[in-house]
Design an enzyme around this catalytic site. Structure first.
Site, short mmCIF file in Angstrom:
data_model
loop_
_atom_site.label_atom_id
_atom_site.label_comp_id
_atom_site.label_asym_id
_atom_site.label_seq_id
_atom_site.Cartn_x
_atom_site.Cartn_y
_atom_site.Cartn_z
N ASP A 12 -5.61 -17.14 -2.99
CA ASP A 12 -6.29 -16.81 -4.45
C ASP A 12 -5.73 -17.02 -5.54
O ASP A 12 -4.49 -17.44 -5.64
CB ASP A 12 -6.93 -15.44 -4.22
N ASN A 28 -8.53 -1.15 -1.45
CA ASN A 28 -9.74 -0.64 -1.06
C ASN A 28 -10.30 -1.68 0.05
O ASN A 28 -11.27 -1.94 0.37
CB ASN A 28 -10.77 -1.27 -2.49
N HIS A 57 -9.35 -4.78 0.60
CA HIS A 57 -9.69 -6.23 0.08
C HIS A 57 -8.63 -7.04 0.93
O HIS A 57 -7.56 -6.65 1.16
CB HIS A 57 -9.98 -6.68 -1.25
N GLU A 76 -13.67 -8.49 -1.91
CA GLU A 76 -13.87 -7.04 -2.35
C GLU A 76 -15.00 -6.51 -1.40
O GLU A 76 -15.57 -7.21 -0.40
CB GLU A 76 -14.26 -7.10 -3.86
C1 GLP Z 1 -4.02 -8.42 -4.54
C2 GLP Z 1 -4.11 -9.97 -4.07
C3 GLP Z 1 -3.84 -10.03 -2.64
C4 GLP Z 1 -2.80 -9.05 -2.19
C5 GLP Z 1 -3.15 -7.61 -2.36
C6 GLP Z 1 -2.09 -6.73 -2.31
O1 GLP Z 1 -5.01 -8.16 -5.40
N1 GLP Z 1 -5.11 -10.97 -4.60
O2 GLP Z 1 -3.64 -11.61 -2.33
O3 GLP Z 1 -2.35 -9.18 -0.90
O4 GLP Z 1 -3.73 -7.37 -3.70
O5 GLP Z 1 -1.21 -6.52 -3.18
P1 GLP Z 1 0.03 -5.90 -3.09
O6 GLP Z 1 1.14 -6.51 -2.00
O7 GLP Z 1 0.87 -5.92 -4.67
O8 GLP Z 1 -0.13 -4.32 -2.94
#
Ligand code: GLP
Length: 240
Positions: free
Chosen positions: A67, A136, A138, A143
């Site tokens: 993303d 959440n 995702h 989402e």
């Molecule tokens: C973000 C990204 C995801 C990521 C997730 C977890 O919003 N878009 O690709 O895997 O949230 O992030 P983190 O590893 O900082 O908890």
């Protein structure tokens, strides 16, 4: 889904690193799917170390990131392109053209989504996809409520996701409201998936993933329908 429990974030990263390096070393033209966020940062450091120790080379590897924020350029330190350049790409032997990330600055976002989807198809899909887990549920930036049949698309980010990611920005006001993300079906086309879950702040989401039903209200639950998913979690993420 297979669950592997590691003692802590360090051990989790080490295990993920081994799986990635084995994949890269065993295929003639491996395609990796990569994630951003805090969780894989240590993993990328370990991959760089292995490259410096000549245990692995990336000259034959293609990568696709999950993303990117809409409206942030690659020079913006908050963009995922910048993150990847900084944490991995510029520190190993990738050359321009091997690393793909959606272009959040594209003037036609829908066309950019189609272009990205086509690039993944042209690469014969992803051999190994690394995923993180949102609070959440995702995956990528898909989402809750996202259809399981989505391909790469533009999303409106939830307030809770923007709050969770505000730590990378000066304030929540600066967190973009939209992103481009691989869709759920795009992710499911990966041949193998590794989901990394670390820390007690993810315990609730992991509990729901392990014990809940498959539902579009909790995007990660779709991983139960894939034939080759490994969840690597640390002990803190299982403490509920
Ligand atoms: C973000 C990204 C995801 C990521 C997730 C977890 O919003 N878009 O690709 O895997 O949230 O992030 P983190 O590893 O900082 O908890």
């Amino acid at each position: 889904m297979k669950l592997v429990v590691m003692k802590n974030h360090e051990e989790l990263s080490k295990h993920a690193c081994e799986l990635i390096i084995n994949k890269v070393n065993s295929l003639s033209s491996p395609v990796l799917g990569l994630a951003t966020g805090s969780t894989p940062e240590r993993l990328y450091e370990m991959m760089i170390d292995k490259y410096n120790q000549k245990v692995v080379s990336f000259s034959h590897v293609k990568t696709f990131n999950l993303d990117e924020y809409v409206g942030l350029s690659e020079n913006d330190t908050k963009s995922y392109r910048y993150y990847m350049n900084h944490h991995l790409f510029s520190q190993v032997n990738f050359t321009k053209g091997q690393n793909h990330i959606p272009n959040g600055m594209a003037s036609h976002l829908e066309q950019e989504c189609q272009r990205y989807e086509q690039l993944i198809a042209d690469a014969c899909h992803i051999d190994l996809q690394i995923l993180g887990l949102g609070h959440n549920g995702h995956i990528g930036f898909n989402e809750p409520g996202t259809s399981f049949s989505t391909r790469t698309h533009v999303v409106d980010l939830e307030r809770s996701t923007r709050e969770a990611n505000a730590r990378f920005f000066e304030s929540i006001k600066e967190v973009p409201t939209q992103a481009i993300t691989m869709g759920i079906e795009t992710i499911l086309q990966s041949k193998q998936i590794i989901l990394l879950v670390s820390g007690e702040q993810k315990a609730k989401a992991l509990h729901r993933l392990l014990n809940g039903e498959v539902s579009e209200d909790f995007p990660a639950s779709v991983l139960k329908r894939h034939h080759d998913v490994t969840i690597i979690a640390d002990e803190a993420a299982l403490q509920l």
